[in-house]
Motif scaffolding. Structure first.
Motif, PDB file in Angstrom:
ATOM      1  N   LEU A 128       0.839  -1.327   0.005  1.00  0.00           N
ATOM      2  CA  LEU A 128      -0.085   0.255   0.013  1.00  0.00           C
ATOM      3  C   LEU A 128       0.810   1.269  -0.043  1.00  0.00           C
ATOM      4  O   LEU A 128       0.418   2.095  -0.498  1.00  0.00           O
ATOM      5  CB  LEU A 128      -0.930   0.011   1.378  1.00  0.00           C
ATOM      6  CG  LEU A 128      -2.295  -1.027   1.237  1.00  0.00           C
ATOM      7  CD1 LEU A 128      -2.835  -0.980   2.553  1.00  0.00           C
ATOM      8  CD2 LEU A 128      -3.120  -0.443   0.211  1.00  0.00           C
ATOM      9  N   LEU A 129       2.002   1.113   0.688  1.00  0.00           N
ATOM     10  CA  LEU A 129       2.862   2.222   0.648  1.00  0.00           C
ATOM     11  C   LEU A 129       3.864   2.525  -0.432  1.00  0.00           C
ATOM     12  O   LEU A 129       4.366   3.695  -0.623  1.00  0.00           O
ATOM     13  CB  LEU A 129       3.697   2.332   2.080  1.00  0.00           C
ATOM     14  CG  LEU A 129       3.068   2.287   3.333  1.00  0.00           C
ATOM     15  CD1 LEU A 129       3.784   2.085   4.515  1.00  0.00           C
ATOM     16  CD2 LEU A 129       2.333   3.566   3.526  1.00  0.00           C
ATOM     17  N   GLU A 130       3.928   1.623  -1.339  1.00  0.00           N
ATOM     18  CA  GLU A 130       4.900   1.654  -2.298  1.00  0.00           C
ATOM     19  C   GLU A 130       4.800   2.882  -3.329  1.00  0.00           C
ATOM     20  O   GLU A 130       5.961   3.686  -3.595  1.00  0.00           O
ATOM     21  CB  GLU A 130       4.831   0.320  -3.317  1.00  0.00           C
ATOM     22  CG  GLU A 130       5.895   0.183  -4.214  1.00  0.00           C
ATOM     23  CD  GLU A 130       7.155   0.013  -3.644  1.00  0.00           C
ATOM     24  OE1 GLU A 130       8.345   0.481  -4.171  1.00  0.00           O
ATOM     25  OE2 GLU A 130       7.302  -0.325  -2.409  1.00  0.00           O
ATOM     26  N   PRO A 131       3.587   3.517  -3.479  1.00  0.00           N
ATOM     27  CA  PRO A 131       3.638   4.914  -4.144  1.00  0.00           C
ATOM     28  C   PRO A 131       4.209   5.877  -3.633  1.00  0.00           C
ATOM     29  O   PRO A 131       4.311   6.896  -4.242  1.00  0.00           O
ATOM     30  CB  PRO A 131       2.021   4.823  -4.682  1.00  0.00           C
ATOM     31  CG  PRO A 131       1.607   3.472  -4.521  1.00  0.00           C
ATOM     32  CD  PRO A 131       2.124   3.074  -3.370  1.00  0.00           C
ATOM     33  N   TYR A 132       3.890   5.805  -2.300  1.00  0.00           N
ATOM     34  CA  TYR A 132       4.481   6.960  -1.284  1.00  0.00           C
ATOM     35  C   TYR A 132       6.025   6.976  -1.165  1.00  0.00           C
ATOM     36  O   TYR A 132       6.297   7.905  -0.328  1.00  0.00           O
ATOM     37  CB  TYR A 132       3.556   7.130  -0.119  1.00  0.00           C
ATOM     38  CG  TYR A 132       1.972   7.259  -0.698  1.00  0.00           C
ATOM     39  CD1 TYR A 132       1.405   8.268  -1.060  1.00  0.00           C
ATOM     40  CD2 TYR A 132       1.499   5.799  -0.673  1.00  0.00           C
ATOM     41  CE1 TYR A 132       0.122   8.111  -1.510  1.00  0.00           C
ATOM     42  CE2 TYR A 132      -0.074   5.860  -0.992  1.00  0.00           C
ATOM     43  CZ  TYR A 132      -0.688   7.187  -1.536  1.00  0.00           C
ATOM     44  OH  TYR A 132      -1.839   7.187  -1.955  1.00  0.00           O
TER      45      TYR A 132
END
Length: 203
Positions: free
Chosen positions: A193-197
């Motif tokens: 979930l955090l990969e794009p950020y």
């Protein structure tokens, strides 16, 4: 160099009521305990993503090179920026800002990107997200979901040997242990979930 002018009121990426609801816990579970879990998970996410998420006002000082844009650390940028070059105020109308990426360009009279020069340039601005529980919250929902996943994992691991992978009590019993090198404080669902950020550091 970055200086915080107005600190964030909170850095918690979810709320105690959201954690209670996610974990299906009643009011008998101590609020301080849940808040501590949220604080731990929030700090781990900031470390994993190599960026702050809470909205605050900061001042960054740069030594620009050529026409490359200034890269503001706290994104998304909320509102206008204030510029000071070599100690003198500069009209921000002569700049172009991508509020999501934090790229700040200087423009010439024809509205083309131009060099900043070599003088120390200070940029004061407000950046980051309004967090859950704050007015006009705009933190992406998947960041809060990652925080809740981490809170649930930490709650489930309470009192358990962190090296224990699995245990069987049937018969004589058996146990397997995770190798230290394979241990991670970030559940894979949260990491995805955090990969794009996540920000990547280029040496």
């Amino acid at each position: 160099m970055l200086t915080v002018v107005t600190p964030a009121k909170s850095r918690l990426l979810t709320t105690v009521p959201a954690a209670r609801d996610h974990l299906l816990l009643g009011d008998d579970v101590d609020e301080t305990y849940l808040r501590d879990l949220i604080a731990q998970a929030s700090a781990a996410i900031v470390s994993h993503c190599r960026r702050a998420f809470a909205r605050e006002t900061v001042r960054e000082t740069f030594r620009p090179r050529g026409s490359a844009p200034l890269i503001l650390d706290r994104t998304p940028v909320a509102g206008a920026v204030t510029l000071t070059v070599a100690g003198q105020a500069v009209d921000a109308d002569g700049t172009e800002l991508n509020t999501l990426s934090g790229l700040l360009y200087r423009l010439d009279g024809a509205a083309r990107w131009t060099a900043w020069g070599c003088d120390a340039t200070a940029v004061e601005y407000t950046g980051g997200y309004a967090l859950p529980g704050e007015p006009d919250r705009d933190l992406p929902a998947d960041i809060e979901e990652a925080c809740l996943i981490m809170v649930a994992a930490r709650h489930a691991a309470r009192g358990r040997d962190p090296m224990l992978r699995s245990e069987t009590t049937e018969g004589v019993g058996s146990a397997s242990f995770i190798a230290t090198a394979d241990m991670s404080g970030m559940p894979p669902q949260a990491a995805a979930l955090l990969e794009p950020y996540r920000r990547w550091v280029v040496a």
